[in-house]
Write a protein that holds these residues in place. Structure first.
Motif, PDB file in Angstrom:
ATOM      1  N   LYS A  40      28.441  43.417   3.303  1.00  0.00           N
ATOM      2  CA  LYS A  40      28.654  42.640   4.526  1.00  0.00           C
ATOM      3  C   LYS A  40      28.869  43.617   5.678  1.00  0.00           C
ATOM      4  N   LEU A  41      27.937  43.590   6.640  1.00  0.00           N
ATOM      5  CA  LEU A  41      27.964  44.467   7.801  1.00  0.00           C
ATOM      6  C   LEU A  41      28.517  43.700   8.997  1.00  0.00           C
ATOM      7  N   ILE A  42      29.431  44.328   9.705  1.00  0.00           N
ATOM      8  CA  ILE A  42      30.013  43.748  10.915  1.00  0.00           C
ATOM      9  C   ILE A  42      29.753  44.697  12.080  1.00  0.00           C
ATOM     10  N   ILE A  43      29.300  44.134  13.199  1.00  0.00           N
ATOM     11  CA  ILE A  43      29.251  44.859  14.469  1.00  0.00           C
ATOM     12  C   ILE A  43      30.151  44.083  15.413  1.00  0.00           C
ATOM     13  N   ASN A  44      31.182  44.753  15.919  1.00  0.00           N
ATOM     14  CA  ASN A  44      32.152  44.091  16.787  1.00  0.00           C
ATOM     15  C   ASN A  44      32.647  45.085  17.838  1.00  0.00           C
ATOM     16  N   ASN A  45      32.528  44.706  19.088  1.00  0.00           N
ATOM     17  CA  ASN A  45      32.990  45.548  20.205  1.00  0.00           C
ATOM     18  C   ASN A  45      32.411  46.960  20.159  1.00  0.00           C
ATOM     19  N   GLY A  46      31.124  47.075  19.813  1.00  0.00           N
ATOM     20  CA  GLY A  46      30.445  48.362  19.867  1.00  0.00           C
ATOM     21  C   GLY A  46      30.635  49.259  18.663  1.00  0.00           C
ATOM     22  N   VAL A  47      31.315  48.776  17.625  1.00  0.00           N
ATOM     23  CA  VAL A  47      31.470  49.570  16.408  1.00  0.00           C
ATOM     24  C   VAL A  47      30.875  48.812  15.221  1.00  0.00           C
ATOM     25  N   GLU A  91      32.711  44.172   3.120  1.00  0.00           N
ATOM     26  CA  GLU A  91      32.660  43.723   1.731  1.00  0.00           C
ATOM     27  C   GLU A  91      31.452  44.356   1.052  1.00  0.00           C
ATOM     28  N   ALA A  92      31.614  44.672  -0.236  1.00  0.00           N
ATOM     29  CA  ALA A  92      30.516  45.210  -1.025  1.00  0.00           C
ATOM     30  C   ALA A  92      30.812  44.941  -2.492  1.00  0.00           C
ATOM     31  N   ASP A  93      29.766  44.666  -3.259  1.00  0.00           N
ATOM     32  CA  ASP A  93      29.984  44.439  -4.683  1.00  0.00           C
ATOM     33  C   ASP A  93      29.584  45.646  -5.530  1.00  0.00           C
ATOM     34  N   CYS A  94      29.532  46.799  -4.911  1.00  0.00           N
ATOM     35  CA  CYS A  94      29.283  48.033  -5.654  1.00  0.00           C
ATOM     36  C   CYS A  94      30.600  48.484  -6.305  1.00  0.00           C
ATOM     37  N   PRO A  95      30.533  49.289  -7.358  1.00  0.00           N
ATOM     38  CA  PRO A  95      31.753  49.635  -8.087  1.00  0.00           C
ATOM     39  C   PRO A  95      32.759  50.503  -7.320  1.00  0.00           C
ATOM     40  N   ASP A  96      32.299  51.459  -6.510  1.00  0.00           N
ATOM     41  CA  ASP A  96      33.239  52.390  -5.874  1.00  0.00           C
ATOM     42  C   ASP A  96      33.691  51.982  -4.472  1.00  0.00           C
ATOM     43  N   LYS A  97      32.954  51.123  -3.813  1.00  0.00           N
ATOM     44  CA  LYS A  97      33.285  50.617  -2.466  1.00  0.00           C
ATOM     45  C   LYS A  97      33.453  51.737  -1.430  1.00  0.00           C
ATOM     46  N   LEU A  98      32.740  52.861  -1.629  1.00  0.00           N
ATOM     47  CA  LEU A  98      32.828  53.972  -0.673  1.00  0.00           C
ATOM     48  C   LEU A  98      32.283  53.588   0.694  1.00  0.00           C
ATOM     49  N   CYS A  99      31.327  52.676   0.738  1.00  0.00           N
ATOM     50  CA  CYS A  99      30.761  52.243   2.016  1.00  0.00           C
ATOM     51  C   CYS A  99      31.825  51.566   2.891  1.00  0.00           C
ATOM     52  N   ILE A 100      32.753  50.883   2.270  1.00  0.00           N
ATOM     53  CA  ILE A 100      33.851  50.260   3.022  1.00  0.00           C
ATOM     54  C   ILE A 100      34.822  51.327   3.499  1.00  0.00           C
ATOM     55  N   LYS A 101      35.109  52.297   2.630  1.00  0.00           N
ATOM     56  CA  LYS A 101      36.075  53.356   2.931  1.00  0.00           C
ATOM     57  C   LYS A 101      35.581  54.326   4.002  1.00  0.00           C
ATOM     58  N   GLN A 102      34.261  54.326   4.291  1.00  0.00           N
ATOM     59  CA  GLN A 102      33.726  55.247   5.298  1.00  0.00           C
ATOM     60  C   GLN A 102      34.158  54.858   6.704  1.00  0.00           C
ATOM     61  N   GLY A 103      34.635  53.646   6.892  1.00  0.00           N
ATOM     62  CA  GLY A 103      35.220  53.241   8.163  1.00  0.00           C
ATOM     63  C   GLY A 103      34.212  52.814   9.210  1.00  0.00           C
ATOM     64  N   LYS A 104      34.670  52.844  10.451  1.00  0.00           N
ATOM     65  CA  LYS A 104      33.883  52.356  11.589  1.00  0.00           C
ATOM     66  C   LYS A 104      33.083  53.495  12.209  1.00  0.00           C
ATOM     67  N   GLY A 148      24.136  59.328  15.416  1.00  0.00           N
ATOM     68  CA  GLY A 148      24.015  60.164  14.227  1.00  0.00           C
ATOM     69  C   GLY A 148      24.978  59.835  13.107  1.00  0.00           C
ATOM     70  N   GLU A 149      26.008  59.048  13.358  1.00  0.00           N
ATOM     71  CA  GLU A 149      26.942  58.680  12.294  1.00  0.00           C
ATOM     72  C   GLU A 149      26.276  57.697  11.332  1.00  0.00           C
ATOM     73  N   SER A 150      26.699  57.735  10.057  1.00  0.00           N
ATOM     74  CA  SER A 150      26.089  56.874   9.044  1.00  0.00           C
ATOM     75  C   SER A 150      27.123  56.300   8.090  1.00  0.00           C
ATOM     76  N   ILE A 151      26.779  55.176   7.513  1.00  0.00           N
ATOM     77  CA  ILE A 151      27.482  54.594   6.376  1.00  0.00           C
ATOM     78  C   ILE A 151      26.438  54.484   5.275  1.00  0.00           C
ATOM     79  N   ILE A 152      26.796  54.947   4.076  1.00  0.00           N
ATOM     80  CA  ILE A 152      25.831  54.983   2.987  1.00  0.00           C
ATOM     81  C   ILE A 152      26.423  54.307   1.754  1.00  0.00           C
ATOM     82  N   CYS A 153      25.638  53.435   1.129  1.00  0.00           N
ATOM     83  CA  CYS A 153      25.991  52.823  -0.148  1.00  0.00           C
ATOM     84  C   CYS A 153      24.915  53.225  -1.149  1.00  0.00           C
ATOM     85  N   LEU A 154      25.207  54.212  -1.980  1.00  0.00           N
ATOM     86  CA  LEU A 154      24.216  54.729  -2.933  1.00  0.00           C
ATOM     87  C   LEU A 154      23.788  53.704  -3.975  1.00  0.00           C
ATOM     88  N   PRO A 155      24.708  52.925  -4.568  1.00  0.00           N
ATOM     89  CA  PRO A 155      24.252  51.970  -5.587  1.00  0.00           C
ATOM     90  C   PRO A 155      23.235  50.954  -5.057  1.00  0.00           C
TER      91      PRO A 155
END
Length: 130
Positions: free
Chosen positions: A71-78, A83-96, A101-108
């Motif tokens: 679940k991707l959220i764009i709010n106030n420019g960020v 939410e993610a149903d991957c096992p490690d949830k690193l994409c959530i932990k990567q923050g805003k 050039g900044e990225s969020i990556i979900c490998l699974p």
């Protein structure tokens, strides 16, 4: 008995402290000078599936290659993943993210979300080989 060991230890700590201060200054300067991006490029398995402006608040459920979702959220420019149903949830932990050039990556799910600036005229080519 060797003298000066305590002096050498003191010099080592001073050098370590100076390196840490320089690293923090570079990090802060990089964050302060980074350009804010205009849109988020969402790609799944290397194919761009969405280009979403950061100026518009958006909520989107993205399906990855294995059928998993983020679940991707764009709010106030960020941009961020809530939410993610991957096992490690690193994409959530990567923050805003909001800077070019900044990225969020979900490998699974083979999902990559990258911030771009539409006025950026640089090429996306890193190298050319024969």
């Amino acid at each position: 008995m060797i003298m000066g060991g305590e002096n050498q230890k003191k010099n080592t700590y001073i050098l370590l402290l100076a390196v840490c201060i320089i690293a923090v200054c570079i990090f802060v300067a990089n964050k302060a000078l980074a350009k804010t991006g205009d849109y988020a490029e969402v790609s799944v398995d290397g194919e761009t599936v969405y280009e979403l402006p950061l100026s518009e608040n958006t909520e989107l459920l993205i399906t990855g290659t294995d059928g998993g979702t983020n679940k991707l959220i764009i709010n106030n420019g960020v941009c961020y993943v809530t939410e993610a149903d991957c096992p490690d949830k690193l994409c959530i932990k990567q923050g805003k993210i909001s800077h070019n050039g900044e990225s969020i990556i979900c490998l699974p799910h083979k999902l990559v979300i990258t911030i771009h600036n539409s006025s950026d005229t640089s090429s996306n080519v890193d190298a050319i080989t024969k």
